[in-house]
Design a protein around this motif. Structure first.
Motif, mmCIF file in Angstrom:
data_model
loop_
_atom_site.group_PDB
_atom_site.id
_atom_site.type_symbol
_atom_site.label_atom_id
_atom_site.label_comp_id
_atom_site.label_asym_id
_atom_site.label_seq_id
_atom_site.Cartn_x
_atom_site.Cartn_y
_atom_site.Cartn_z
ATOM 1 N N ASP A 96 16.706 -37.820 -27.168
ATOM 2 C CA ASP A 96 16.713 -38.508 -25.869
ATOM 3 C C ASP A 96 17.380 -37.698 -24.769
ATOM 4 O OD1 ASP A 96 15.475 -40.702 -27.054
ATOM 5 O OD2 ASP A 96 17.415 -41.478 -27.729
ATOM 6 N N PHE A 97 17.879 -36.507 -25.111
ATOM 7 C CA PHE A 97 18.510 -35.677 -24.085
ATOM 8 C C PHE A 97 17.402 -34.976 -23.290
ATOM 9 C CE2 PHE A 97 20.212 -31.481 -22.799
ATOM 10 C CZ PHE A 97 21.195 -31.920 -21.935
ATOM 11 N N ASN A 98 17.121 -35.508 -22.121
ATOM 12 C CA ASN A 98 16.002 -34.993 -21.337
ATOM 13 C C ASN A 98 16.280 -35.168 -19.831
ATOM 14 O OD1 ASN A 98 12.570 -35.783 -20.716
ATOM 15 N ND2 ASN A 98 13.450 -33.790 -21.077
ATOM 16 N N PRO A 99 17.314 -34.434 -19.334
ATOM 17 C CA PRO A 99 17.663 -34.596 -17.914
ATOM 18 C C PRO A 99 16.529 -34.153 -17.007
ATOM 19 C CG PRO A 99 19.219 -33.121 -19.054
ATOM 20 C CD PRO A 99 18.088 -33.376 -19.995
ATOM 21 N N ASP A 100 16.478 -34.765 -15.825
ATOM 22 C CA ASP A 100 15.489 -34.342 -14.833
ATOM 23 C C ASP A 100 16.101 -33.177 -14.036
ATOM 24 O OD1 ASP A 100 13.630 -33.958 -12.912
ATOM 25 O OD2 ASP A 100 13.615 -36.020 -12.161
ATOM 26 N N PHE A 101 15.938 -31.955 -14.581
ATOM 27 C CA PHE A 101 16.557 -30.771 -13.960
ATOM 28 C C PHE A 101 16.110 -30.593 -12.511
ATOM 29 C CE2 PHE A 101 16.221 -29.584 -18.566
ATOM 30 C CZ PHE A 101 17.572 -29.621 -18.845
ATOM 31 N N SER A 102 14.871 -31.020 -12.240
ATOM 32 C CA SER A 102 14.297 -30.742 -10.919
ATOM 33 C C SER A 102 15.058 -31.435 -9.783
ATOM 34 C CB SER A 102 12.824 -31.147 -10.888
ATOM 35 O OG SER A 102 12.730 -32.550 -10.990
ATOM 36 N N LYS A 103 15.919 -32.391 -10.123
ATOM 37 C CA LYS A 103 16.703 -33.072 -9.076
ATOM 38 C C LYS A 103 17.918 -32.257 -8.632
ATOM 39 C CE LYS A 103 17.802 -37.335 -10.186
ATOM 40 N NZ LYS A 103 18.049 -38.446 -11.151
ATOM 41 N N TYR A 104 18.142 -31.115 -9.311
ATOM 42 C CA TYR A 104 19.386 -30.369 -9.065
ATOM 43 C C TYR A 104 19.129 -28.942 -8.580
ATOM 44 C CZ TYR A 104 21.289 -34.377 -11.388
ATOM 45 O OH TYR A 104 21.610 -35.674 -11.693
ATOM 46 N N ASP A 105 20.116 -28.433 -7.825
ATOM 47 C CA ASP A 105 20.053 -27.039 -7.374
ATOM 48 C C ASP A 105 20.528 -26.096 -8.469
ATOM 49 O OD1 ASP A 105 19.308 -27.737 -4.656
ATOM 50 O OD2 ASP A 105 21.347 -28.531 -4.485
ATOM 51 N N VAL A 106 21.414 -26.609 -9.331
ATOM 52 C CA VAL A 106 22.000 -25.739 -10.358
ATOM 53 C C VAL A 106 22.462 -26.587 -11.544
ATOM 54 C CG1 VAL A 106 24.219 -25.774 -9.113
ATOM 55 C CG2 VAL A 106 23.808 -23.967 -10.781
ATOM 56 N N VAL A 107 22.311 -26.019 -12.736
ATOM 57 C CA VAL A 107 22.741 -26.674 -13.974
ATOM 58 C C VAL A 107 23.840 -25.820 -14.603
ATOM 59 C CG1 VAL A 107 22.011 -27.340 -16.310
ATOM 60 C CG2 VAL A 107 20.446 -27.683 -14.383
ATOM 61 N N ILE A 108 24.945 -26.453 -14.998
ATOM 62 C CA ILE A 108 26.027 -25.744 -15.696
ATOM 63 C C ILE A 108 26.006 -26.188 -17.151
ATOM 64 C CG2 ILE A 108 28.524 -25.376 -15.867
ATOM 65 C CD1 ILE A 108 28.792 -26.219 -12.960
ATOM 66 N N SER A 109 26.049 -25.235 -18.085
ATOM 67 C CA SER A 109 26.132 -25.615 -19.494
ATOM 68 C C SER A 109 27.557 -25.539 -19.999
ATOM 69 C CB SER A 109 25.247 -24.736 -20.376
ATOM 70 O OG SER A 109 25.517 -25.064 -21.745
ATOM 71 N N ASN A 110 28.019 -26.670 -20.545
ATOM 72 C CA ASN A 110 29.292 -26.704 -21.257
ATOM 73 C C ASN A 110 29.031 -27.022 -22.728
ATOM 74 O OD1 ASN A 110 32.021 -26.476 -21.624
ATOM 75 N ND2 ASN A 110 32.528 -28.507 -20.835
ATOM 76 N N PHE A 111 27.885 -26.558 -23.226
ATOM 77 C CA PHE A 111 27.617 -26.606 -24.661
ATOM 78 C C PHE A 111 28.356 -25.430 -25.309
ATOM 79 C CE2 PHE A 111 24.332 -29.457 -23.369
ATOM 80 C CZ PHE A 111 23.996 -30.206 -24.486
ATOM 81 N N GLY A 112 28.390 -25.392 -26.647
ATOM 82 C CA GLY A 112 29.129 -24.308 -27.312
ATOM 83 C C GLY A 112 28.484 -23.858 -28.603
ATOM 84 N N TRP A 113 29.305 -23.248 -29.435
ATOM 85 C CA TRP A 113 28.871 -22.705 -30.728
ATOM 86 C C TRP A 113 28.289 -23.820 -31.587
ATOM 87 C CZ3 TRP A 113 31.720 -22.818 -35.700
ATOM 88 C CH2 TRP A 113 31.207 -21.912 -36.640
ATOM 89 N N GLN A 114 27.188 -23.534 -32.245
ATOM 90 C CA GLN A 114 26.528 -24.452 -33.180
ATOM 91 C C GLN A 114 25.960 -25.712 -32.521
ATOM 92 O OE1 GLN A 114 29.009 -25.138 -36.687
ATOM 93 N NE2 GLN A 114 27.932 -23.451 -37.662
#
Ligand SMILES: [Zn+2]
Length: 324
Positions: A96-114
């Motif tokens: 269900d993780f499916n953000p609407d990226f197109s609404k944003y100028d920039v995406v920051i990832s705070n995901f990590g290892w594994q």
């Protein structure tokens, strides 16, 4: 006469509101997170959001994969963030993780290892988003994520761990002659020494992100990633640091801030940001703010240096306090 004055005034108010609106138009930022081996992640996401919003130029939303344990509320996660323990179980793909990226100028990832792979749909949409000009920012362990995702590895240029090795591309560092070096020697990607304060050197003084920054500045306690490797295409090294894991024969300087072109999109990649102390560094906050603005717009309008910026001798941090 009265009527024409009224319309004149109305027109003035109308144009004033338009110019006001464009002046107040904020950069729309999305932080994505939810799966990170660094337990600080729920807190560091809020730290980044708050540091960016304090600046006045950014409006930040968060999109998160499903939680991995029983703590379902943000306050529980925030409390957990200071507890030095890992997340139970291995992350799974959140369909269900499916953000609407197109609404944003920039995406920051705070995901990590594994971090588990995103769904194919979400990956495809994200690739299209950056390819078509969307901005992306990779912070610290986000460059450990998704070793199998080819487009992602092009976006971050280099990464570490996750069985990355020579099959993924060369090591990238600044060599003894102060030149960027792509080193095709075989070996695993990703090492770091103990967490400690270290000197960051501004390598590129012309790029909007690092323009005006001092030649070098002391970073608060952090991990200095070393021996990262990947496609290393279309990448500009902005700042470097020397890792305690450096090879004596190479004397290499590690990229800690990079700008990458991917399609029409811009990517800012910093390897800094291990925990609270690292995020509180004024150098980190400044790099992040400029990197996010550049990834979103291609420029950095406000490039005044903060008065409390660290020097080569002295660290400088802003103690984080959560604003309710
Ligand atoms: Zn770390």
């Amino acid at each position: 006469m009265l009527k024409s004055t009224f319309y004149l005034l109305l027109g003035f108010v109308f144009f004033a509101s338009i110019s006001c609106q464009s002046k107040d138009e904020k950069i729309k930022v999305l932080i994505v997170d939810g799966q990170n081996n660094h337990v600080v992640w729920p807190k560091s996401t809020i730290m980044m959001k708050q540091y960016l919003e304090e600046n006045g130029a950014f409006q930040v939303d968060i999109s998160r994969t499903q939680f991995l344990n029983k703590s379902e509320t943000f306050s529980e996660w925030l409390a957990l963030a200071d507890v030095p323990k890992g997340v139970e179980g291995k992350p799974k793909t959140d369909p269900d993780f499916n953000p609407d990226f197109s609404k944003y100028d920039v995406v920051i990832s705070n995901f990590g290892w594994q971090a588990a792979s995103w769904s194919e749909k979400t990956k495809t949409e994200f690739e299209a988003y950056v390819n078509n000009g969307g901005g992306f920012v990779s912070v610290h362990a986000a460059d450990n994520s998704f070793p199998e995702w080819k487009a992602y590895n092009k976006m971050i240029a280099i990464g570490g761990w996750g069985n990355r090795n020579e099959k993924d591309g060369p090591y990238l560092y600044v060599d003894k002659d102060n030149m960027p070096k792509r080193d095709y020697t075989e070996g695993a990607a990703g090492r770091h020494g103990p967490k400690e304060p270290f000197l960051v050197t501004t390598y590129n003084k012309e790029h909007p992100i690092t323009k005006g920054m001092p030649d070098s500045w002391m970073h608060t306690s952090d991990e200095c990633y070393a021996f990262l490797r990947g496609p290393a295409e279309n990448v500009t090294i902005l700042a470097t640091a020397v890792s305690s894991k450096k090879a004596p024969e190479l004397e290499q300087k590690e990229p800690v801030a990079m700008a990458i072109d991917y399609g029409k999109g811009r990517v800012f990649h910093t390897t800094l940001g291990h925990d609270t102390t690292s995020f509180e560094c004024v150098g980190f906050i400044t790099l992040l703010r400029r990197g996010v603005e550049w990834a979103a717009t291609g420029q950095v309008i406000n490039n005044e240096m903060p008065e409390d910026f660290p020097t080569a001798q002295k660290i400088a941090s802003r103690s984080f306090k959560l604003q309710k």
